[in-house]
Motif scaffolding. Structure first.
Motif, short mmCIF file in Angstrom:
data_model
loop_
_atom_site.label_atom_id
_atom_site.label_comp_id
_atom_site.label_asym_id
_atom_site.label_seq_id
_atom_site.Cartn_x
_atom_site.Cartn_y
_atom_site.Cartn_z
N ARG A 232 0.96 -1.13 0.12
CA ARG A 232 0.00 -0.02 -0.12
C ARG A 232 0.78 1.25 -0.01
O ARG A 232 1.10 1.76 1.11
CB ARG A 232 -0.91 0.05 1.37
N PRO A 233 1.35 1.66 -1.22
CA PRO A 233 2.55 2.82 -1.15
C PRO A 233 1.58 4.08 -0.75
O PRO A 233 0.48 4.27 -0.99
CB PRO A 233 2.75 3.09 -2.60
N GLN A 234 2.23 4.95 0.25
CA GLN A 234 1.62 5.97 0.71
C GLN A 234 1.33 7.17 -0.62
O GLN A 234 2.17 7.41 -1.26
CB GLN A 234 2.77 6.65 1.51
N GLY A 235 0.32 7.96 -0.37
CA GLY A 235 0.02 8.63 -1.27
C GLY A 235 -0.58 8.28 -2.44
O GLY A 235 -0.76 8.95 -3.53
N SER A 236 -0.86 6.89 -2.56
CA SER A 236 -1.33 6.31 -3.98
C SER A 236 -2.73 5.54 -3.58
O SER A 236 -2.68 5.01 -2.25
CB SER A 236 -0.34 5.56 -4.28
N ASP A 237 -3.63 5.40 -4.60
CA ASP A 237 -4.66 4.63 -4.29
C ASP A 237 -4.40 3.00 -4.91
O ASP A 237 -5.30 2.17 -4.88
CB ASP A 237 -5.89 5.04 -5.05
N LEU A 238 -3.25 2.97 -5.17
CA LEU A 238 -2.76 1.64 -5.73
C LEU A 238 -2.90 0.52 -4.31
O LEU A 238 -2.11 0.92 -3.33
CB LEU A 238 -1.29 1.56 -6.40
N THR A 239 -3.31 -0.89 -4.54
CA THR A 239 -3.25 -1.79 -3.74
C THR A 239 -2.64 -3.17 -4.43
O THR A 239 -3.31 -3.25 -5.54
CB THR A 239 -4.57 -1.96 -2.88
N ALA A 240 -1.90 -3.76 -3.88
CA ALA A 240 -1.30 -5.05 -4.38
C ALA A 240 -1.16 -5.90 -3.55
O ALA A 240 -0.42 -5.90 -2.29
CB ALA A 240 -0.09 -4.74 -5.08
N ASP A 241 -1.44 -7.17 -3.71
CA ASP A 241 -1.30 -8.41 -2.71
C ASP A 241 -0.81 -9.58 -3.24
O ASP A 241 -1.19 -9.84 -4.61
CB ASP A 241 -2.67 -8.61 -2.10
N LEU A 242 0.02 -10.29 -2.69
CA LEU A 242 0.66 -11.40 -3.16
C LEU A 242 0.46 -12.52 -2.04
O LEU A 242 0.94 -12.37 -1.02
CB LEU A 242 2.13 -11.40 -3.77
N ILE A 243 -0.28 -13.56 -2.42
CA ILE A 243 -0.36 -14.83 -1.43
C ILE A 243 0.22 -16.10 -2.16
O ILE A 243 -0.09 -16.31 -3.17
CB ILE A 243 -1.74 -14.99 -1.26
N VAL A 244 1.03 -16.63 -1.19
CA VAL A 244 2.03 -17.80 -1.69
C VAL A 244 1.77 -18.92 -0.75
O VAL A 244 2.03 -18.63 0.54
CB VAL A 244 3.24 -17.78 -1.92
N ASP A 245 0.74 -20.17 -0.99
CA ASP A 245 0.86 -21.16 0.17
C ASP A 245 1.21 -22.50 -0.26
O ASP A 245 0.93 -22.64 -1.48
CB ASP A 245 -0.86 -21.07 0.82
N TYR A 246 1.39 -23.24 0.61
CA TYR A 246 1.75 -24.54 0.39
C TYR A 246 1.05 -25.55 1.39
O TYR A 246 1.02 -25.37 2.75
CB TYR A 246 3.19 -24.79 0.71
N SER A 247 0.73 -26.69 0.93
CA SER A 247 0.21 -27.65 1.85
C SER A 247 0.66 -28.95 1.45
O SER A 247 0.70 -29.49 0.19
CB SER A 247 -1.39 -27.79 1.91
N LYS A 248 0.58 -29.90 2.44
CA LYS A 248 0.84 -31.25 2.07
C LYS A 248 0.32 -32.33 3.02
O LYS A 248 0.41 -32.01 4.50
CB LYS A 248 2.35 -31.64 2.06
N ASP A 249 -0.28 -33.14 2.84
CA ASP A 249 -0.85 -34.11 3.79
C ASP A 249 -0.95 -35.58 3.29
O ASP A 249 -0.87 -35.85 2.18
CB ASP A 249 -2.43 -33.68 3.90
N SER A 250 -1.18 -36.25 4.18
CA SER A 250 -1.09 -37.60 3.97
C SER A 250 -1.99 -38.51 5.20
O SER A 250 -2.18 -38.33 6.16
CB SER A 250 0.34 -38.42 4.03
N ASN A 251 -2.45 -39.75 4.54
CA ASN A 251 -3.17 -40.50 5.62
C ASN A 251 -3.11 -42.14 5.02
O ASN A 251 -2.41 -42.34 3.98
CB ASN A 251 -4.68 -40.22 5.75
N ASP A 252 -3.18 -43.08 5.84
CA ASP A 252 -2.90 -44.62 5.71
C ASP A 252 -4.09 -45.37 5.12
O ASP A 252 -4.54 -46.56 5.29
CB ASP A 252 -2.41 -44.97 6.69
N GLY A 253 -5.40 -44.57 4.24
CA GLY A 253 -6.58 -45.16 3.99
C GLY A 253 -7.91 -44.78 4.70
O GLY A 253 -7.71 -44.12 5.78
N VAL A 254 -8.65 -45.27 4.16
CA VAL A 254 -10.35 -45.25 4.75
C VAL A 254 -10.54 -46.49 5.19
O VAL A 254 -10.08 -47.59 5.14
CB VAL A 254 -11.20 -44.62 3.59
N ASN A 255 -11.75 -46.33 5.91
CA ASN A 255 -12.44 -47.63 6.48
C ASN A 255 -13.75 -47.72 5.91
O ASN A 255 -14.56 -47.04 5.82
CB ASN A 255 -12.78 -47.19 7.91
N ARG A 256 -13.76 -48.92 5.33
CA ARG A 256 -15.03 -49.27 4.44
C ARG A 256 -15.55 -50.75 5.29
O ARG A 256 -14.94 -51.35 5.37
CB ARG A 256 -14.66 -49.54 3.05
N VAL A 257 -16.92 -50.46 5.58
CA VAL A 257 -17.60 -51.68 6.19
C VAL A 257 -18.91 -51.84 5.39
O VAL A 257 -19.90 -51.06 5.22
CB VAL A 257 -17.94 -51.35 7.65
#
Length: 755
Positions: A232-257
């Motif tokens: 948000r530069p001072q004295g300006s109506d410019l706005t700029a956003d940068l979003i960087v995200d990372y995710s990692k997940d794991s499991n050992d399976g599901v339960n089926r009955v």
């Protein structure tokens, strides 16, 4: 819904509201004011002329809402089912995608992360963290949401950086060996640049067990991180956003009955019968215990264990700038990359079960989905900014393209059926391109009346190449079989492709007689493009598209605050006509999944939400929904589903809750207690209405002690405290229901420290 029924419900709710003044205290409102951006402008949720529920990040944390499944189990008008870790299914007002995981499939209920559309439901396994709010929009949104939305949308908004230097760390311990950490660091880097870094880790043991391999399943290991930069530069109506995200997940399976159905016609029950024999040998076999087969794929030297793994990174760029007096340019650029692996046994019990028990017609069919997704999107908007003008407008363009590569492996072992023996592979490379232009014009006809009209022109194109490969036919039990494993009937390789175009208009009339009341009427059209079957049986099926679906929605709603704004009451009455609703079903003739179009469906209902906050130490809430969703005409594979309830749609849902805050000695507002209960009525699992999930409810609670300086807190919490057993998915085989279950009772303690 009959008018008489609707009128009686409204009258009942009005009576409840009118009974509240005696308890209300005059003064400033204690109800939280929320700003939402579902219509691409910041506005108070009470002034937004659409059915939208916004939940703050603080409320999400109190209720331990960490996923879309948790969100659906905490609200009304929305529900959740899941066929696998690759197929999350969100249902809003009866509109749901069932196992629609083809590379060219769109979701009827769309999900956005920081205003960027997420094309694949399997990309959303990551848990919520450092969230500012979640907006749930119900009904079609064919103009402004960024991607044409047929059934509704969920938008997850991250906390943005501020210049204030701050941070927080939270550690949670619970049953099932839960260990969770989350936190953030926030502050200014320069006078114009602010930054926020947030993270979360979750390690949890399994809710169920694979007793064949002595392995916990439905466990979770995940890591997530996000960097959010705000310029948000001072004295300006410019706005700029940068979003960087990372995710990692794991499991050992599901339960089926496999459970014996109480509603299907009498037939074989090989899984429940075999489970009973195994239980007799072991002395016990619980529904949270299964015996999934690990397949030995051709060419491998060892079986492949059950499990699921996802890895995703996401980059979002947002820029806004006034380019002329009263005109603002907005740009949202998104890039997502995801890789995922899922393997699960559809029956959870096969002939090779370790107990030398094999019932007649018993079979196992593990499936392995490998998916790589790359997605880019760009939205540009021009919008008026003069709030004093009687006219406002928005025009824009949208482009989104995704490339999805699926390599799916099916492995089967059967005691008697040739088509359930062997191994089949599918290699499917799909491409999706969505282009649209849109515009909306608002006109303040009077001081209290405003008309908004808009339209969106969408062009969807889907194309790709699918290959079906017969890898092996027989198995160890029937090595001489020559029939390929279902649903494949022959080797094939074929291109496919189609495009669809649609204009979706919308008109809304908004009446605001005063600053506490708003009523609206809307007519809107939603659209979702067609697509192609995955894991098709032959080349013809692979290149034959299913049709797009369209919906026209007629809606009346009002939002009001009463009694010195201590009561908030919002309701919506809707009537929707669907055409060519996309439905996926399991055919018993081939034990395969087929996507088809239900020619017509009618959905009508009522949603209402009531909040009460008479003072600063007590608040309560209640909500409910009634959805009458039926197929008008739908005949499929010789079965007439016309007039049946739409699948996976409970007719009734309700939720109630309350929170009390009090002092602890000299510590002001130090103790808070929160309790909530959600209930949903029975629902059919499939269009035939022959398999049902019974009504159930879940109870959650939380107790928190906060220090005098508000720098630390400790909480104890419980989810599904009554340990209600409910299912999140079934697949019917013979007279059996292959069942997956929701989370059991979970409890824990949470410690937070701010700095």
């Amino acid at each position: 819904m009959k008018l008489q029924h609707t009128t009686s419900v409204i009258a009942l709710l009005a009576g409840m509201t009118l009974a509240l003044p005696a308890m209300a205290a005059a003064g400033d409102t204690q109800l939280e004011e929320l700003i939402v951006t579902a219509q691409k402008r910041e506005e108070n949720v009470q002034q937004a002329p659409l059915a939208i529920t916004a939940v703050t990040g603080a409320s999400l944390q109190k209720d331990r809402v960490l996923s879309l499944e948790d969100l659906a189990h905490n609200m009304t008008g929305i529900s959740f089912t899941a066929n696998s870790p690759q197929s999350n299914e969100i249902n809003i007002r009866g509109v749901v995608n069932t196992r629609l995981s083809s590379p060219t499939a769109d979701q009827s209920v769309s999900t956005f992360v920081d205003d960027v559309f997420v094309a694949r439901s399997g990309n959303l396994n990551s848990a919520f963290y450092d969230v500012a709010r979640v907006e749930v929009v119900r009904g079609p949104q064919g103009v402004l949401l960024g991607k044409n939305v047929a059934g509704g949308a969920v938008n997850i908004i991250s906390n943005s950086p501020t210049s204030e230097r701050s941070g927080k760390v939270t550690v949670t311990l619970g049953n099932y060996d839960l260990r969770q950490t989350q936190g953030f660091l926030n502050g200014a880097i320069t006078d114009s640049l602010n930054a926020r870094f947030a993270f979360q880790t979750i390690n949890r043991g399994g809710y169920a067990k694979d007793i064949l391999h002595n392995t916990e399943v439905e466990n979770l290991d995940s890591l997530q991180g996000r960097l959010y930069l705000s310029y948000r530069p001072q004295g300006s109506d410019l706005t700029a956003d940068l979003i960087v995200d990372y995710s990692k997940d794991s499991n050992d399976g599901v339960n089926r009955v496999g459970l014996k159905s109480t509603t299907l016609p009498a037939s074989f029950t090989p899984w429940s019968t075999t489970r009973a024999l195994i239980a007799a040998k072991r002395g016990h076999l619980d529904v949270r215990e299964s015996l999934p087969i690990w397949p030995l794929f051709k060419g491998d030297i060892a079986p492949t264990p059950q499990g699921a793994r996802h890895e995703t990174y996401n980059v979002i760029g947002k820029v806004e700038k006034d380019i002329a007096e009263g005109i603002r340019l907005s740009s949202i650029t998104g890039y997502r990359n995801n890789q995922s692996f899922t393997l699960y046994d559809q029956t959870g019990l096969g002939p090779a079960n370790g107990y030398n028990v094999a019932g007649p017609l018993l079979f196992a069919e593990p499936v392995n989905f490998n998916e790589e997704v790359e997605q880019v999107s760009q939205e540009l908007r021009l919008a008026s900014t003069n709030t004093d003008s009687a006219i406002d407008w928005i025009v824009g363009a949208y482009y989104q393209k995704s490339k999805v590569h699926q390599y799916n492996r099916y492995w089967g072992e059967s005691t008697v059926l040739p088509t359930l023996s062997g191994e089949s592979h599918w290699n499917d490379q799909g491409h999706n391109r969505d282009m649209a232009i849109f515009a909306q014009l608002g006109w303040k006809m009077t001081d209290t009346l405003k008309l908004e009209v808009g339209a969106r022109y969408t062009k969807d194109k889907k194309w790709g190449f699918q290959q079906g490969i017969i890898v092996a036919t027989g198995d160890r039990l029937n090595p001489a079989d020559t029939a390929p494993l279902t649903p494949l009937t022959t080797n094939f390789a074929t291109p496919y492709g189609e495009d669809w175009k649609k204009l979706t208009p919308q008109a809304t009339l908004r009446w605001t007689p005063n600053d506490t009341t708003m009523a609206y009427g809307t007519i809107s059209v939603g659209f979702k493009g067609g697509g192609f079957q995955n894991s098709a049986s032959n080349a013809f099926a692979a290149r034959t598209p299913y049709n797009p679906e369209t919906v026209t929605n007629y809606e009346l709603g009002y939002k009001t605050e009463l009694f010195d704004r201590t009561v908030r009451w919002n309701s919506a009455l809707f009537y929707m006509k669907y055409k060519d609703l996309q439905v996926q079903q399991t055919l018993s003739s081939c034990l395969c999944n087929v996507i088809s179009n239900a020619p017509g469906a009618t959905i009508k209902g009522l949603e209402t939400d009531l909040q009460y906050a008479p003072n600063d130490w007590f608040k309560a809430w209640a909500s409910g929904s009634y959805v009458d969703a039926t197929y008008d005409t739908f005949v499929f594979a010789g079965v007439n589903n016309s007039g049946h309830m739409m699948q996976r749609t409970p007719k009734y849902q309700s939720a109630v809750g309350a929170e009390v805050t009090t002092d602890a000695g000299l510590w002001e507002d130090a103790v808070s207690a929160r309790i909530s209960y959600r209930w949903q009525g029975k629902m059919p699992w499939a269009p035939e209405n022959t398999t049902w999930e019974k009504a159930y409810g879940t109870l959650d609670a939380r107790l928190t002690l906060t220090s005098e300086d508000k720098n630390w807190s400790v909480s104890v919490w419980g989810k599904n405290i009554t340990d209600e057993l409910y299912r999140t998915n079934i697949i019917a085989f013979f007279q059996e229901e292959m069942s997956s279950f929701g989370a059991p009772r979970t409890v824990g303690v949470e410690f937070s420290a701010a700095f």
